[in-house]
Design a protein around this motif. Structure first.
Motif, mmCIF file in Angstrom:
data_model
loop_
_atom_site.group_PDB
_atom_site.id
_atom_site.type_symbol
_atom_site.label_atom_id
_atom_site.label_comp_id
_atom_site.label_asym_id
_atom_site.label_seq_id
_atom_site.Cartn_x
_atom_site.Cartn_y
_atom_site.Cartn_z
ATOM 1 N N THR A 69 0.866 -1.175 0.000
ATOM 2 C CA THR A 69 0.000 0.000 0.000
ATOM 3 C C THR A 69 0.904 1.227 0.000
ATOM 4 O O THR A 69 1.740 1.383 0.891
ATOM 5 C CB THR A 69 -0.918 0.034 1.238
ATOM 6 O OG1 THR A 69 -1.701 -1.164 1.252
ATOM 7 C CG2 THR A 69 -1.852 1.235 1.196
ATOM 8 N N THR A 71 1.014 5.209 0.161
ATOM 9 C CA THR A 71 0.222 6.361 0.575
ATOM 10 C C THR A 71 1.072 7.616 0.478
ATOM 11 O O THR A 71 2.174 7.661 1.032
ATOM 12 C CB THR A 71 -0.275 6.192 2.025
ATOM 13 O OG1 THR A 71 -0.984 4.955 2.126
ATOM 14 C CG2 THR A 71 -1.190 7.334 2.421
ATOM 15 N N GLN A 79 -3.532 7.123 -2.624
ATOM 16 C CA GLN A 79 -3.315 5.805 -2.032
ATOM 17 C C GLN A 79 -3.512 4.757 -3.120
ATOM 18 O O GLN A 79 -4.566 4.701 -3.756
ATOM 19 C CB GLN A 79 -4.264 5.528 -0.882
ATOM 20 C CG GLN A 79 -3.952 4.183 -0.232
ATOM 21 C CD GLN A 79 -4.823 3.889 0.956
ATOM 22 O OE1 GLN A 79 -6.034 3.856 0.826
ATOM 23 N NE2 GLN A 79 -4.194 3.666 2.100
ATOM 24 N N LEU A 80 -2.470 3.948 -3.341
ATOM 25 C CA LEU A 80 -2.536 2.843 -4.291
ATOM 26 C C LEU A 80 -2.329 1.544 -3.537
ATOM 27 O O LEU A 80 -1.436 1.443 -2.692
ATOM 28 C CB LEU A 80 -1.452 2.966 -5.368
ATOM 29 C CG LEU A 80 -1.458 4.203 -6.260
ATOM 30 C CD1 LEU A 80 -0.315 4.129 -7.260
ATOM 31 C CD2 LEU A 80 -2.781 4.350 -6.975
ATOM 32 N N ILE A 81 -3.147 0.548 -3.834
ATOM 33 C CA ILE A 81 -3.004 -0.777 -3.242
ATOM 34 C C ILE A 81 -2.601 -1.729 -4.354
ATOM 35 O O ILE A 81 -3.329 -1.881 -5.348
ATOM 36 C CB ILE A 81 -4.311 -1.247 -2.571
ATOM 37 C CG1 ILE A 81 -4.714 -0.255 -1.473
ATOM 38 C CG2 ILE A 81 -4.143 -2.665 -2.014
ATOM 39 C CD1 ILE A 81 -6.111 -0.475 -0.936
ATOM 40 N N HIS A 88 -7.743 -3.235 -7.516
ATOM 41 C CA HIS A 88 -8.318 -2.351 -6.507
ATOM 42 C C HIS A 88 -8.661 -1.020 -7.160
ATOM 43 O O HIS A 88 -7.959 -0.568 -8.066
ATOM 44 C CB HIS A 88 -7.320 -2.090 -5.368
ATOM 45 C CG HIS A 88 -7.055 -3.280 -4.519
ATOM 46 N ND1 HIS A 88 -7.802 -3.561 -3.391
ATOM 47 C CD2 HIS A 88 -6.137 -4.269 -4.616
ATOM 48 C CE1 HIS A 88 -7.340 -4.669 -2.837
ATOM 49 N NE2 HIS A 88 -6.335 -5.126 -3.563
ATOM 50 N N CYS A 90 -8.603 2.820 -6.529
ATOM 51 C CA CYS A 90 -7.846 3.656 -5.612
ATOM 52 C C CYS A 90 -8.014 5.130 -5.955
ATOM 53 O O CYS A 90 -8.314 5.489 -7.098
ATOM 54 C CB CYS A 90 -6.364 3.290 -5.672
ATOM 55 S SG CYS A 90 -6.031 1.566 -5.221
ATOM 56 N N THR A 100 -10.535 8.357 -9.479
ATOM 57 C CA THR A 100 -10.474 6.960 -9.085
ATOM 58 C C THR A 100 -9.874 6.176 -10.246
ATOM 59 O O THR A 100 -10.308 6.320 -11.388
ATOM 60 C CB THR A 100 -11.882 6.425 -8.753
ATOM 61 O OG1 THR A 100 -12.403 7.196 -7.674
ATOM 62 C CG2 THR A 100 -11.823 4.962 -8.352
#
Length: 144
Positions: A69, A71, A79-81, A88, A90, A100
């Motif tokens: 993750t 941030t 925030q990228l997961i 996901h 994000c 998004t």
């Protein structure tokens, strides 16, 4: 951040491929590194070289879930997961507003220990399921 963080030297290489173009960014910086029961944390201040000057980045790597993750806080909030084989949605701050995006992780490889080490991961970004870019990130952490 997290207790018991140690000062480290962080080497980052990011490769982005989009619409036939390949962009490589390399950064050598200082930051902090620590491990908790479930995750490793790598934190550093962004610079003009990365295009995110004024932002603080924290990478949280959870080995058990094979998930990273990323941030960013400060001038840009993102925030990228990245999780192997999962997509996901994000939040991504472009500097002109939030959007998004879809993030599909394709691999995460780590040799991180309490002393430092390496982590690399790859992922694709999409907007409304249309491929935007393919990305590779390589990070080395060593005691300062």
């Amino acid at each position: 951040m997290v207790k018991n963080a140690q000062d480290v030297l962080i080497k980052i290489k990011g490769i982005q491929m989009a619409q036939g173009d390949r962009d490589v960014v390399e950064l050598l910086t200082t930051g902090s590194f620590c491990r908790t029961k479930d995750a490793y944390f790598i934190s550093y201040e962004e610079s003009e070289a990365t295009g995110f000057q004024g932002s603080h980045t924290t990478l949280r790597f959870e080995p058990r879930d094979s998930r990273v993750t990323m941030t960013r806080s400060g001038s840009l909030e993102t925030q990228l997961i990245i999780e192997e084989g999962r997509r996901h949605q994000c939040s991504y701050d472009t500097g002109y507003g939030q959007m998004t995006i879809g993030v599909l992780g394709d691999r995460i490889v780590s040799t991180l220990t309490d002393e430092g080490g390496d982590i690399s991961f790859g992922y694709t970004l999409d907007i409304d399921t249309a491929l935007t870019s393919e990305n590779q990130v390589y990070i080395s952490v060593a005691k300062a």
